[in-house]
Write an enzyme that holds these catalytic residues in place. Sequence first.
Site, PDB file in Angstrom:
ATOM      1  N   VAL A  87      -3.665   4.884   0.016  1.00  0.00           N
ATOM      2  CA  VAL A  87      -5.113   4.629  -0.102  1.00  0.00           C
ATOM      3  C   VAL A  87      -5.372   3.210   0.407  1.00  0.00           C
ATOM      4  CG1 VAL A  87      -7.086   5.046  -1.616  1.00  0.00           C
ATOM      5  CG2 VAL A  87      -4.844   5.810  -2.348  1.00  0.00           C
ATOM      6  N   HIS A  88      -4.584   2.816   1.434  1.00  0.00           N
ATOM      7  CA  HIS A  88      -4.492   1.427   1.914  1.00  0.00           C
ATOM      8  C   HIS A  88      -5.689   0.506   1.579  1.00  0.00           C
ATOM      9  CE1 HIS A  88      -1.112   2.753   4.415  1.00  0.00           C
ATOM     10  NE2 HIS A  88      -1.886   3.680   4.946  1.00  0.00           N
ATOM     11  N   ASP A  89      -6.834   0.772   2.247  1.00  0.00           N
ATOM     12  CA  ASP A  89      -7.931  -0.209   2.211  1.00  0.00           C
ATOM     13  C   ASP A  89      -8.519  -0.412   0.821  1.00  0.00           C
ATOM     14  OD1 ASP A  89      -7.656  -0.565   4.926  1.00  0.00           O
ATOM     15  OD2 ASP A  89      -9.184   0.908   5.434  1.00  0.00           O
ATOM     16  N   THR A  91       0.832  -1.225   0.000  1.00  0.00           N
ATOM     17  CA  THR A  91       0.000   0.000   0.000  1.00  0.00           C
ATOM     18  C   THR A  91       0.861   1.267   0.000  1.00  0.00           C
ATOM     19  OG1 THR A  91      -0.324   0.084   2.410  1.00  0.00           O
ATOM     20  CG2 THR A  91      -1.925  -1.183   1.124  1.00  0.00           C
TER      21      THR A  91
END
Length: 324
Positions: A252-254, A206
Amino acid sequence: MSILSQGAEQVAPIDLIIDTDPGADDVVALLLAMASPEELNIRAITTVAGNVRLEKTSRNARLAREWGGREDIAVYAGATRPLLRTPVYAADIHGEEGLPGVAVYEPNQGLAKGCAVEYLVETLSNAKPQSITLAMLGPQTNLALALIQAPKIVRGIKQVIVMGGAHFNGGNITPVAEFNLFADPEAAEAVLSSGVKLTYLPLDVTHKVLTSDARLRQLATVDNQASKRVVGILDAYGRPDMQRYGIPGGPVHDASVIAYLIRPALFSGRQIYMQVDSRKGLTYGQTIADWHGVLGQPANVLWIDSADAQGFFDLLSARLARLK
Ligand code: BDR
Ligand code: CA
């Protein structure tokens, strides 16, 4: 299962439960998922305390649902605190409301009746074998509680995709731990030891899928309410991490979990053996990822370490254009 239509093979949408603690990047993930009905059949959204307290993560999930025009999707509130540890939050990154860069208000529609953990137990108990995918976008408390209460629910789970963990470049809440794992290491251990099929998207990947001025402009070009909200959120959310970790853009990890489900070809990784450190001390919540297999243990996760970042932003822009 696949169905044939007009001579071309079409894959049936993934039956998906999204467990989440919105959270800036969680909201982007939810919008991406709601804009992708060909690939994802969202059965429910379940919320957990994490980035902020449960009332706020649940409110933000309901807001995302409203913004995605999908008020038909039930939102169940779950665990108010981790299994064992003292709660830890991330308001310094996500703001006091858990959602920076955008106006936050009480959504029109309320929560579904009942608790997220009960919903998981009932849904997974009654599901066809290996039929439901879970996207875990926060601390894994709800799924761990469901597995502890009813271990047989493993049978209904096709796979669990986790945003969490860190190996190559350290953590984002301690020098070695990533937030979702640190916020409930015992829950992550319970899920890991349950034997479910697991994929991890850690900071290793990520932190390679980052915003830039050009990518924020690309999203802004979509020019609808959804894209304006996403640009506002990502712009505000990226700043603290860029300052703290010296990364050139915001994460924008998730949303990577959802992109992985929609376009797995954008990502690559390796089947490895992984453990979670739940001993109190400096390494609490660390993921120990045996990337080179030196421990000689059988692999227990697919560990994703790289992605086509521009491909991710192209997908996000195209999908946001479908929303209002
Ligand atoms: C993860 O922690 C949370 O703050 C984010 O929403 C994401 O799920 C990144 O470490
Ligand atoms: Ca999250």
